[in-house]
Design an enzyme around this catalytic site. Structure first.
Site, short mmCIF file in Angstrom:
data_model
loop_
_atom_site.label_atom_id
_atom_site.label_comp_id
_atom_site.label_asym_id
_atom_site.label_seq_id
_atom_site.Cartn_x
_atom_site.Cartn_y
_atom_site.Cartn_z
CG HIS A 90 43.48 48.72 68.76
ND1 HIS A 90 44.02 47.51 68.64
CD2 HIS A 90 43.37 48.64 70.14
CE1 HIS A 90 44.10 46.58 69.61
NE2 HIS A 90 43.73 47.39 70.69
CB CYS A 99 43.60 62.82 82.26
SG CYS A 99 43.90 61.16 82.87
C1 PEP Z 1 40.44 56.92 82.03
O1 PEP Z 1 40.31 55.69 82.29
O2 PEP Z 1 39.80 58.12 82.08
C2 PEP Z 1 41.82 57.35 81.00
C3 PEP Z 1 42.16 58.40 80.77
O3 PEP Z 1 42.59 56.15 80.72
P1 PEP Z 1 42.11 55.25 79.42
O4 PEP Z 1 40.95 56.19 78.66
O5 PEP Z 1 43.29 55.18 78.47
O6 PEP Z 1 41.72 54.22 79.90
#
Ligand code: PEP
Ligand code: MG
Length: 750
Positions: A363, A676
């Protein structure tokens, strides 16, 4: 313990203290200590071996061995009995040393005539400094009391080393905490920073090691332990009754009331140590054990004892109570580890962070990333090496830390920072320009966010919206479940700050590496493949519903975009969507304004969803590829596991083909698609994603400039052609292909 030995020990410590107080060169002090110790222990020999470097020990002073061997005799860690003590951190007590396992004869020292050997480690708070040895002709094993007495001397020696007592002309040691040190860790967050060390937990320096009046010291210790108990009880009273914090505090209370701990410290005091030196002696031994214990639970408890000892030392010395106002103007935070809440309290005032532990998915790392503060993790020994105010340079790109850098390193580092600053200026000049490639393709660049602290970046980065708002961060940085009104207020402020730009809120994505401190931890064999994200949301819909209500109320009639994380099959999306519809209908019934337009999408993070039905692709209003998770499942390589997480390349033909297939399906169904994951913010990766058809990328705000800059100068059609031509020839390494293409087009890429 025999009274005679006790008073002998006190006498010796008193003499050591006097040695410390005298004006003398470092070597002279060391010589004197060997003399005093041999005399007090009734042995012919006393020698001090100190580390020259992490692998080599050197005889630095001796009483009894050949003086010519001083600074000449060296041994490797683990070599001979001395090396064994240093390596294991354990005492060796041998009546007949030459026949003890590992004995190695050093002819230049003339030690062959000595039969018995007692060696104890000189270590401070888990850091190995050397070995203290006594030897005698008479073949005898040393008694437990004698071993104990020598350990106390070693402890005082360690403290004196820390205080720089052995530094100086012709001395055995160079001053500690004055030399340049380079530490290699791993990247937690890219970026470079320089500034001054700010220790999250400042080290307590004990200057009064030896005390004459044991009764007074016992009393001081008792009083401090009482204060400690009261403060632990107070913390317990204020803690959330079913949180993890309570478990830690219970362990603290257990130690604070431990009779064994108290007894050992009182014995140390009787030997002549001050109360604080006694606490530190026990703490050092706990640290030494910590490095040897494999059992995670036991290590945690030793950690607890360590924290508790620090608290006790602070009570005794009154040190370590610096406040934020003492912080330097350019602080680089140094800590063993830190929680997200504590990190947020420091906020953007930090220039950089260096942690001894931590992990990429912790975190604290998430918060550091959100605040765009360069972070190096796994920087071994940093809390031992750094002192408040030390000059420090942090290279988050390479995962390297330069502590007290010399001029050459500092200059090279400054040059690197200047180049980065120049690039930032260039990016600022295109901030308000739409991203259009050389061949006229419009690419939308959005930012990822999750904390209120991110919001100013919407303006400063030139992001066209928030492509991913990780709502779990608001849950992770608290120590209790946020309430609906609290969340609604936060989301409303996000929408206000976005001033009409699109914000995609991702519903709670917990589980796997993201564990809420106030939720019962699930003991799962493989959390990344376990009960996480939408799976939790659908099985226990209370929190999901509360969050959806908060979002609708925050929108207060404005447009709203929501996406569900980690959807693995059509039905999960359909079920989540049904929850959404129910909540919407209820809100409407209650008279709350409904969003003027509600978009509901899903994250594509498991390969399975790429093969979902046509109906799914036409029903879902938008898809966002969570490349971090998708890649880990595509390659079956844990994104948290340092050993494998960099093993497979995003720009491998197989993965790019897979992504291109998803682009194709979305084109056919007319589904809005974005990417993303972290890769969207890496310029070369972003270029390839755009070349295979992505028209929206969402990334960390700091990446928007570099990505926009490369895209605007590139003909995407050309890159696409190069990639396809190479693929048709069976090439797997598309990174090589695109780098070559860039070089041929005048880019200075390596
Ligand atoms: C991902 O898995 O690419 C994502 C954007 O989500 P997180 O990194 O929060 O798991
Ligand atoms: Mg994910």
């Amino acid at each position: 313990m025999a009274d005679g030995l006790e008073s002998e020990s006190r006498k010796l410590l008193g003499r050591l203290r006097d040695t410390m107080a005298e004006q003398a060169a470092g070597q002279e002090r060391l010589d004197k200590i060997t003399h005093l110790t041999a005399d007090s222990m009734g042995t012919e020999v006393c020698s001090i071996y100190l580390f020259r470097d992490t692998e080599t020990l050197e005889l630095c002073a001796t009483q009894g061995l050949n003086p010519e061997a001083v600074h000449e005799t060296r041994m490797k860690l683990g070599e001979g009995l001395v090396g064994r003590v240093a390596r294991t951190g354990k005492t060796v007590n041998a009546a007949d040393a030459p026949s003890a396992p590992g004995f190695r004869y050093m002819p230049e020292t003339g030690e062959e005539i000595y039969s018995s050997f007692l060696g104890v480690p000189i270590q401070r708070l888990g850091e190995k400094l050397g070995v203290l040895v006594v030897q005698s002709k008479q073949a005898r094993e040393f008694s437990a009391d004698e071993v104990y007495a020598l350990e106390v001397v070693a402890m005082v020696l360690a403290e004196m080393t820390e205080l720089g007592a052995f530094v100086g002309e012709g001395a055995a040691l160079s001053a500690r905490h004055t030399q340049p040190v380079m530490l290699r860790g791993s990247t937690g967050q890219e970026g470079t920073a320089m500034g001054s060390v700010w220790l999250h937990e400042p080290r307590v320096v004990v200057t009064n090691l030896v005390a004459d009046d044991p009764e007074k010291e016992r009393e001081r210790l008792r009083k401090a332990v009482d204060d400690l108990r009261i403060s632990v009880d107070q913390m317990l009273a204020g803690a959330n009754s079913d949180g993890e914090e309570v478990q830690v505090l219970e362990a603290y209370r257990m130690f604070a009331n431990s009779k064994g701990w108290m007894r050992r410290m009182e014995e140390d005091i009787d030997r002549g140590l001050s109360a604080e030196a006694a606490v530190e002696k026990e703490q050092s031994q706990a640290r030494a054990r910590m490095s040897q214990v494999a059992d995670a639970y036991l290590r945690e408890r030793l950690h607890d004892l360590d924290d508790l000892s620090n608290r006790l030392l602070r009570i005794l010395t009154g040190q370590g109570r610096e406040t934020g106002s003492d912080m330097p103007g350019d602080p680089i935070l140094i800590a063993r580890n830190i929680g997200p809440g504590e990190l947020l309290e420091y906020g953007r005032s930090l220039k950089g962070i260096v942690l001894e532990e931590g992990s990429v998915g912790s975190h604290a790392a998430i918060v550091a990333r959100a605040l765009a503060i360069p972070l190096v993790i796994h920087a071994n020994r940093i809390t031992n090496e750094a002192l408040n105010g030390d000059h420090i340079m942090v290279d988050g790109d390479q995962g390297i830390v330069h502590l007290r850098p010399d001029d050459t390193v500092a200059t090279a580092f400054r040059d690197k920072m200047a180049m980065q600053a120049e690039a930032q200026e260039r990016y600022a000049s295109i901030r308000d320009t739409a991203c259009v490639t050389k061949d006229g393709q419009r690419i939308e660049l959005h930012m990822n966010a999750g904390l209120m602290a991110d919001l100013p970046s919407l303006e400063s980065s030139g992001a066209e919206g928030v492509g991913l708002f990780r709502t779990e961060l608001q849950f992770l940085v608290r120590n209790q479940m946020p309430r609906r009104t609290e969340l609604a207020n936060i989301y409303a402020r996000v929408l206000d700050a976005a001033k009409g730009k699109r914000v995609v809120f991702r519903t709670l994505d917990i589980g796997s590496d993201k564990v809420l401190p106030y939720m019962k931890p699930q003991d799962e064999p493989n959390p990344a493949l376990g009960w996480r994200a939408i799976r939790v949301g659908l099985d226990k819909p209370g929190v999901l519903r509360m969050q959806l209500q908060a979002l609708i109320r925050a929108a207060n009639g404005r447009p709203l975009s929501i996406m569900f994380p980690f959807v693995a099959e059509d039905s999960e999306f359909a079920d989540a969507r049904a929850e959404m519809d129910k909540v919407l209908a209820r809100e409407e019934r209650l008279g709350h304004p409904v969003p003027s337009r509600l978009e509901v999408g899903a994250m594509l993070e498991t390969p399975s969803l790429a093969f979902a039905s046509k109906r799914f692709f036409s029903e879902v209003e938008f898809l966002s590829i969570g490349g971090n998770d998708l890649k880990q499942f595509f390659y079956a390589a844990d994104r948290e596991n340092e050993r494998v997480r960099r093993r497979y390349d995003t720009l491998n033909a197989s993965f790019l083909n897979f992504l291109e297939g998803i682009v194709g399906r979305c084109t056919v169904s007319g589904t809005r698609l974005s990417f993303c994951g972290e890769d969207a913010g890496r310029p070369v990766e972003a270029l390839c994603l755009a070349a295979i058809g992505f028209r929206t990328l969402s990334m960390r705000p700091a990446s928007i400039g570099p990505v926009k800059s490369i895209l605007m100068k590139t003909d995407l059609g050309e890159v696409r052609k190069a990639l396809h031509a190479a693929r048709d020839l069976g090439e797997q390494n598309m990174r090589g292909v695109v780098m070559e293409h860039l070089r041929n087009n005048g880019w200075a890429v390596t």
